[in-house]
Design a protein around this motif. Sequence first.
Motif, PDB file in Angstrom:
ATOM      1  N   GLY A 108      -2.197 -22.511  16.584  1.00  0.00           N
ATOM      2  CA  GLY A 108      -1.344 -22.950  17.682  1.00  0.00           C
ATOM      3  C   GLY A 108      -1.646 -24.347  18.186  1.00  0.00           C
ATOM      4  O   GLY A 108      -0.953 -24.859  19.056  1.00  0.00           O
ATOM      5  N   HIS A 109      -2.700 -24.977  17.658  1.00  0.00           N
ATOM      6  CA  HIS A 109      -3.075 -26.314  18.124  1.00  0.00           C
ATOM      7  C   HIS A 109      -2.930 -27.388  17.047  1.00  0.00           C
ATOM      8  O   HIS A 109      -3.156 -28.553  17.312  1.00  0.00           O
ATOM      9  N   GLY A 110      -2.606 -27.010  15.842  1.00  0.00           N
ATOM     10  CA  GLY A 110      -2.365 -27.978  14.791  1.00  0.00           C
ATOM     11  C   GLY A 110      -3.612 -28.671  14.304  1.00  0.00           C
ATOM     12  O   GLY A 110      -4.726 -28.153  14.401  1.00  0.00           O
ATOM     13  N   ARG A 111      -3.418 -29.870  13.789  1.00  0.00           N
ATOM     14  CA  ARG A 111      -4.490 -30.661  13.200  1.00  0.00           C
ATOM     15  C   ARG A 111      -4.306 -32.123  13.563  1.00  0.00           C
ATOM     16  O   ARG A 111      -3.206 -32.563  13.831  1.00  0.00           O
ATOM     17  N   GLU A 112      -5.404 -32.837  13.558  1.00  0.00           N
ATOM     18  CA  GLU A 112      -5.393 -34.291  13.738  1.00  0.00           C
ATOM     19  C   GLU A 112      -6.159 -34.879  12.562  1.00  0.00           C
ATOM     20  O   GLU A 112      -7.079 -34.247  12.044  1.00  0.00           O
ATOM     21  N   ALA A 113      -5.816 -36.091  12.177  1.00  0.00           N
ATOM     22  CA  ALA A 113      -6.559 -36.761  11.112  1.00  0.00           C
ATOM     23  C   ALA A 113      -6.738 -38.229  11.478  1.00  0.00           C
ATOM     24  O   ALA A 113      -5.873 -38.837  12.119  1.00  0.00           O
ATOM     25  N   ILE A 143      -4.040 -40.855  11.603  1.00  0.00           N
ATOM     26  CA  ILE A 143      -3.004 -40.680  10.589  1.00  0.00           C
ATOM     27  C   ILE A 143      -1.948 -39.821  11.279  1.00  0.00           C
ATOM     28  O   ILE A 143      -2.180 -38.649  11.571  1.00  0.00           O
ATOM     29  N   LYS A 144      -0.838 -40.430  11.567  1.00  0.00           N
ATOM     30  CA  LYS A 144       0.203 -39.754  12.355  1.00  0.00           C
ATOM     31  C   LYS A 144       0.783 -38.564  11.604  1.00  0.00           C
ATOM     32  O   LYS A 144       0.784 -38.530  10.378  1.00  0.00           O
ATOM     33  N   ARG A 145       1.274 -37.617  12.367  1.00  0.00           N
ATOM     34  CA  ARG A 145       1.921 -36.442  11.786  1.00  0.00           C
ATOM     35  C   ARG A 145       3.420 -36.546  11.973  1.00  0.00           C
ATOM     36  O   ARG A 145       3.901 -37.103  12.957  1.00  0.00           O
ATOM     37  N   GLU A 146       4.121 -36.014  11.016  1.00  0.00           N
ATOM     38  CA  GLU A 146       5.573 -35.915  11.072  1.00  0.00           C
ATOM     39  C   GLU A 146       5.896 -34.484  10.672  1.00  0.00           C
ATOM     40  O   GLU A 146       5.905 -34.155   9.484  1.00  0.00           O
ATOM     41  N   GLY A 147       6.071 -33.627  11.661  1.00  0.00           N
ATOM     42  CA  GLY A 147       6.203 -32.195  11.381  1.00  0.00           C
ATOM     43  C   GLY A 147       4.857 -31.667  10.917  1.00  0.00           C
ATOM     44  O   GLY A 147       3.838 -31.893  11.549  1.00  0.00           O
TER      45      GLY A 147
END
Length: 160
Positions: A108-113, A143-147
Amino acid sequence: MTEFEHMLVNSFNTYIEENGIRAISYRLKQHRFTPQFLDVLVDSLNPDLYLGIECKSISVDKGANALYFSQHFTVDKNGIHQIERISNYLNKSGRRGFLAVELRLGTGHGREAYMIPWNELKKKYFDKDLKLTLQEIRSFPEIKREGKNYRVDPMEWERK
């Protein structure tokens, strides 16, 4: 190939195609007893895109609060640390090097890079500062996320 590495390779190839650049991103097949220099390679005549990237993924939701050079990197049978091996490879090949760190934040919190220039990592290692805290990792270009996918932009990753 880990999911993170696969996503980076695909993201680089999308960036390359969208910008009409003559380049390719790939991951060499890893053989059981043969050391792999880096996780993701980008080949291009453009020196800004001639890259070598090592990928690490840490689970923040399971309590990781830093990337430790002793725990998250390997030492080969000759006692040579992975950071030294990769630094030597980058120096000989002329590639620009980066460490891509993915922070897994939990369900539910996703990921960051984040993309860390290899020279910054190498300096910490040789200064015997043997970890990168979450705060330090997050101080580097994201590193940005797109979806669910990452969106790479190598021109944004060098420290000013």
